[in-house]
Scaffold this motif. Structure first.
Motif, mmCIF file in Angstrom:
data_model
loop_
_atom_site.group_PDB
_atom_site.id
_atom_site.type_symbol
_atom_site.label_atom_id
_atom_site.label_comp_id
_atom_site.label_asym_id
_atom_site.label_seq_id
_atom_site.Cartn_x
_atom_site.Cartn_y
_atom_site.Cartn_z
ATOM 1 N N SER A 148 4.316 0.684 14.153
ATOM 2 C CA SER A 148 4.942 -0.569 14.558
ATOM 3 C C SER A 148 4.039 -1.794 14.466
ATOM 4 N N PRO A 149 2.778 -1.765 14.917
ATOM 5 C CA PRO A 149 1.967 -2.993 14.842
ATOM 6 C C PRO A 149 1.781 -3.510 13.422
ATOM 7 N N ILE A 150 1.541 -2.609 12.467
ATOM 8 C CA ILE A 150 1.384 -3.049 11.077
ATOM 9 C C ILE A 150 2.719 -3.555 10.533
ATOM 10 N N ILE A 151 3.806 -2.853 10.862
ATOM 11 C CA ILE A 151 5.128 -3.310 10.424
ATOM 12 C C ILE A 151 5.395 -4.707 10.970
ATOM 13 N N ARG A 152 5.063 -4.918 12.247
ATOM 14 C CA ARG A 152 5.289 -6.235 12.857
ATOM 15 C C ARG A 152 4.431 -7.311 12.194
ATOM 16 N N LEU A 153 3.204 -6.976 11.849
ATOM 17 C CA LEU A 153 2.329 -7.948 11.201
ATOM 18 C C LEU A 153 2.876 -8.349 9.831
ATOM 19 N N VAL A 154 3.253 -7.360 9.013
ATOM 20 C CA VAL A 154 3.783 -7.672 7.676
ATOM 21 C C VAL A 154 5.099 -8.432 7.795
ATOM 22 N N ASN A 155 5.956 -8.018 8.736
ATOM 23 C CA ASN A 155 7.213 -8.739 8.938
ATOM 24 C C ASN A 155 6.963 -10.185 9.360
ATOM 25 N N TYR A 156 5.988 -10.380 10.222
ATOM 26 C CA TYR A 156 5.654 -11.737 10.656
ATOM 27 C C TYR A 156 5.187 -12.586 9.475
ATOM 28 N N ILE A 157 4.337 -12.014 8.624
ATOM 29 C CA ILE A 157 3.825 -12.756 7.462
ATOM 30 C C ILE A 157 4.983 -13.196 6.558
ATOM 31 N N ILE A 158 5.918 -12.269 6.293
ATOM 32 C CA ILE A 158 7.054 -12.596 5.419
ATOM 33 C C ILE A 158 8.007 -13.566 6.107
ATOM 34 N N PHE A 159 8.323 -13.292 7.366
ATOM 35 C CA PHE A 159 9.251 -14.130 8.133
ATOM 36 C C PHE A 159 8.755 -15.572 8.187
ATOM 37 N N ASN A 160 7.484 -15.748 8.509
ATOM 38 C CA ASN A 160 6.930 -17.086 8.643
ATOM 39 C C ASN A 160 6.862 -17.799 7.294
ATOM 40 N N ALA A 161 6.605 -17.035 6.216
ATOM 41 C CA ALA A 161 6.559 -17.647 4.879
ATOM 42 C C ALA A 161 7.914 -18.216 4.494
ATOM 43 N N VAL A 162 8.973 -17.439 4.753
ATOM 44 C CA VAL A 162 10.321 -17.914 4.427
ATOM 45 C C VAL A 162 10.678 -19.119 5.287
ATOM 46 N N LYS A 163 10.331 -19.057 6.571
ATOM 47 C CA LYS A 163 10.626 -20.167 7.482
ATOM 48 C C LYS A 163 9.912 -21.453 7.048
ATOM 49 N N GLU A 221 -3.893 -7.432 16.587
ATOM 50 C CA GLU A 221 -5.329 -7.230 16.370
ATOM 51 C C GLU A 221 -5.907 -6.288 17.436
ATOM 52 N N GLN A 222 -5.436 -6.444 18.667
ATOM 53 C CA GLN A 222 -5.972 -5.620 19.738
ATOM 54 C C GLN A 222 -5.403 -4.209 19.710
ATOM 55 N N SER A 223 -4.195 -4.059 19.141
ATOM 56 C CA SER A 223 -3.523 -2.768 19.174
ATOM 57 C C SER A 223 -4.137 -1.771 18.210
ATOM 58 N N ILE A 224 -4.798 -2.242 17.153
ATOM 59 C CA ILE A 224 -5.336 -1.332 16.148
ATOM 60 C C ILE A 224 -6.843 -1.509 16.095
ATOM 61 N N GLU A 225 -7.523 -0.594 16.695
ATOM 62 C CA GLU A 225 -8.982 -0.636 16.661
ATOM 63 C C GLU A 225 -9.523 0.376 15.662
ATOM 64 N N ASP A 226 -8.968 1.581 15.684
ATOM 65 C CA ASP A 226 -9.463 2.662 14.833
ATOM 66 C C ASP A 226 -8.432 2.974 13.763
ATOM 67 N N ILE A 227 -8.785 2.755 12.527
ATOM 68 C CA ILE A 227 -7.891 3.056 11.411
ATOM 69 C C ILE A 227 -8.277 4.409 10.842
ATOM 70 N N GLY A 228 -7.398 5.374 11.010
ATOM 71 C CA GLY A 228 -7.650 6.703 10.469
ATOM 72 C C GLY A 228 -6.915 6.881 9.168
ATOM 73 N N ASP A 229 -5.787 7.551 9.219
ATOM 74 C CA ASP A 229 -4.974 7.793 8.036
ATOM 75 C C ASP A 229 -4.210 6.509 7.706
ATOM 76 N N VAL A 230 -4.575 5.867 6.572
ATOM 77 C CA VAL A 230 -3.975 4.578 6.227
ATOM 78 C C VAL A 230 -2.482 4.707 6.007
ATOM 79 N N GLU A 231 -2.057 5.788 5.359
ATOM 80 C CA GLU A 231 -0.634 5.964 5.102
ATOM 81 C C GLU A 231 0.133 6.068 6.413
ATOM 82 N N GLU A 232 -0.440 6.807 7.367
ATOM 83 C CA GLU A 232 0.246 6.956 8.659
ATOM 84 C C GLU A 232 0.268 5.634 9.414
#
Length: 573
Positions: free
Chosen positions: A186-201, A170-181
């Motif tokens: 890494s922070p968004i990848i880590r967030l999505v991975n965490y959501i999936i990882f925790n769901a499976v667990k 949450e702290q790492s991403i303050e300004d969202i510019g190009d959504v595709e970029e």
């Protein structure tokens, strides 16, 4: 982790000589392997018990076979020669090309003893082959980093699985510019991975990522109920949705229309399939991810909650030489799991078992599974007609949705095939009237139908916090009016193991209608729902309510669960 084909004590000696394993830990692992019936290799058990790491095992094997041991890094490989082997082959066999120098191809493998694989690579590439040994985790992570990789290794990026990671994101991403970029950062990848990882667990069947007015809310469906997992700032919703779309090969620029996709992820060394659906809302896109984790689902009939008398009759009908076996119930009632377990029970080298599905949820050995593709004209009826020319003994049709599919399935049953399928009806007798409403003649239904199994899923009481209790007086009165007498009621008090819900896991509640000669006559003469239920009751059919309350009496579930799940069929016995 299939690291090598060595005698267990030899691998143990190598690890002991290196100082990676103690003799006591080796003996403990060997005893564990013996208790498991040698279903796992020693290397897998050592890693599972955390006696040593996969890298340590691979290092010892590399030294034993005289090959280099490598810690892989995508920057050290020549990505131009990766395509010298088909990508599917690389991902399936974990044989990763690293570089080609003077006609010698260097590949990373996790099994330096697998000479067949090395010879196969030599034949596919036409090059001399040199191998280096690397861990499966390293190879999968490197494959996932390649362009156009369809496999995402989600547990490697996650270092900690507590809420501190989410706060950092949450702290790492303050300004969202190009959504595709930003979706590829890494922070968004880590967030999505965490959501999936925790769901499976947590054993979730679905993940709901939904935009609220002031936040992005994530909920998991566990044991049939939704539970809030976390909330993050609302401005991340587009980046998270785009990341999921990238994983599912979907169009990230299209936010006005619903989209569907599929994702394959690697988690703890096993492949998990995800089905993704996006839908635009006023606050942004909602994303729902269905988690298909084969390890979380048992495909043995004995584990699905069948009462002994129901299971015996069900087994007798799935062993019949021909006819139709139907499983009915609403969405999410476990119909597909029951059918897969039935196919698992009848599949053998002597039978040609074929399925037509949309989509294929679980891949089973010794079974030929075909995917419906409506966009190119491969519909259920067409696929089923084609399948009949493949000399099948047993056919499973994922769902009977229309008259054409129903008629083709009945014709298959009448010409000597055993057909399994599903319908969406509330109880067993309603399946017959549903087929009639589709336009199928009653005499064909009576001739082809063998059995209808209606089912629901109820939550199990958590065994760690189960306790006796006294329900409300109105509940006791309602049960007495139905003719049920209970001396004791149980419920879960709530504990850490069940997330304070009082429930852990689910079990099936079943209603089995076996089509007798009297029932066949009734289907032809007077197929009204009232008459069919009357005849079924006279024949001793166990109803959903009766089976549910048997499980209440046994302390498996609560009376409130049966009332909630079975609904208006609860009073019939």
């Amino acid at each position: 982790m299939d690291t090598a084909i060595l005698a267990p004590r030899r691998l143990g000696s190598l690890l002991i000589d290196k100082g990676y394993l103690s003799p006591d830990d080796l003996q403990s692992a060997l005893e564990h392997q013996k208790r498991e019936g040698r279903k796992k290799l020693l290397g897998e058990i050592l890693v599972e018990l955390e006696y040593c790491s996969e890298d340590q095992i691979v290092e010892c094997l590399a030294a034993e076979y005289g090959v280099p041991h490598a810690r892989l890094d995508p920057r050290l490989m020549d990505q131009k020669i990766v395509d010298i082997l088909p990508r599917d082959y690389v991902e399936k066999n974990l044989a990763l090309p690293l570089f080609l120098v003077r006609g010698i191809l260097t590949i990373a493998v996790s099994e330096p003893s697998n000479l067949f694989l090395i010879d196969e690579v030599r034949g596919l590439t036409g090059q001399r082959v040199q191998i280096v040994a690397a861990s499966q985790k390293d190879i999968r992570r490197t494959i996932a980093s390649l362009p156009n990789s369809k496999v995402f290794v989600i547990d490697d990026i996650i270092e900690d699985s507590d809420t501190a990671d989410v706060t950092l994101i949450e702290q790492s991403i303050e300004d969202i510019g190009d959504v595709e970029e930003i979706a590829g950062q890494s922070p968004i990848i880590r967030l999505v991975n965490y959501i999936i990882f925790n769901a499976v667990k947590e054993g979730a069947s679905d993940i709901h990522i939904e935009p609220a007015e002031r936040c992005m809310r994530v909920r998991y469906r566990i044991d049939g109920r939704l539970h809030k997992a976390l909330e993050v700032p609302h401005h991340l919703i587009n980046a998270v949705a785009s990341r999921v779309k990238i994983m599912g090969s979907m169009d990230i620029s299209e936010r006005r229309l619903p989209q569907d996709g599929r994702v394959h992820v690697m988690l703890e060394g096993r492949k998990i399939d995800l089905r993704v659906s996006t839908f635009p809302t006023t606050n942004g896109e909602k994303t729902v991810i269905r988690v298909l984790d084969t390890r979380a689902v048992s495909l043995n009939l004995e584990d699905l909650g069948f009462a002994e008398d129901v299971l015996e009759a069900f087994r007798a009908n799935i062993d019949a030489p021909n006819g139709i076996v139907l499983v009915t119930g609403p969405t999410g009632s476990g119909k597909s799991t029951t059918l897969y377990a039935a196919l698992n029970a009848v599949s053998s080298m002597e039978n040609n078992v074929c399925t037509v599905e949309d989509p294929i949820e679980y891949h089973l050995p010794l079974i030929n599974q075909f995917q419906v593709r409506t966009k190119i004209g491969m519909t259920f009826p067409k696929a089923l007609r084609t399948l009949l020319r493949q000399d099948p003994d047993i056919i499973m049709v994922g769902e009977i949705r229309d008259e054409e599919t129903a008629r083709t399935a009945i014709q298959a049953a009448l010409t000597g095939h055993l057909v399994f399928s599903t319908l969406h009806t509330n109880d067993a007798c309603s399946a017959i009237t549903r087929l009639i409403n589709m336009g199928i003649e009653p005499y064909l239904i009576g001739a082809a139908l063998n059995m209808v199994l209606a089912q629901r899923l109820v939550r199990r009481i958590c065994p760690k916090c189960r306790a006796s209790y006294e329900p409300a007086r109105t509940v006791r009165k309602a049960l007495e009016r139905m003719g049920y007498q209970f001396t004791e009621f149980s419920k879960g008090l709530g504990c850490k193991a069940c997330r304070n819900t009082g429930f852990r896991g689910r079990i099936g509640v079943h209603e089995l209608l076996v089509i007798s000669d009297e029932m066949r006559d009734a289907i032809v003469a007077d197929p009204t729902i009232g008459n069919l239920r009357k005849i079924a009751k006279q024949a001793g059919m166990i109803s959903l309510g009766h089976d549910g309350f048997r499980k209440v009496r046994e302390g498996i579930t609560t009376v409130e669960e049966v009332f909630h799940i079975v609904g208006d069929t609860i009073g019939s016995r």
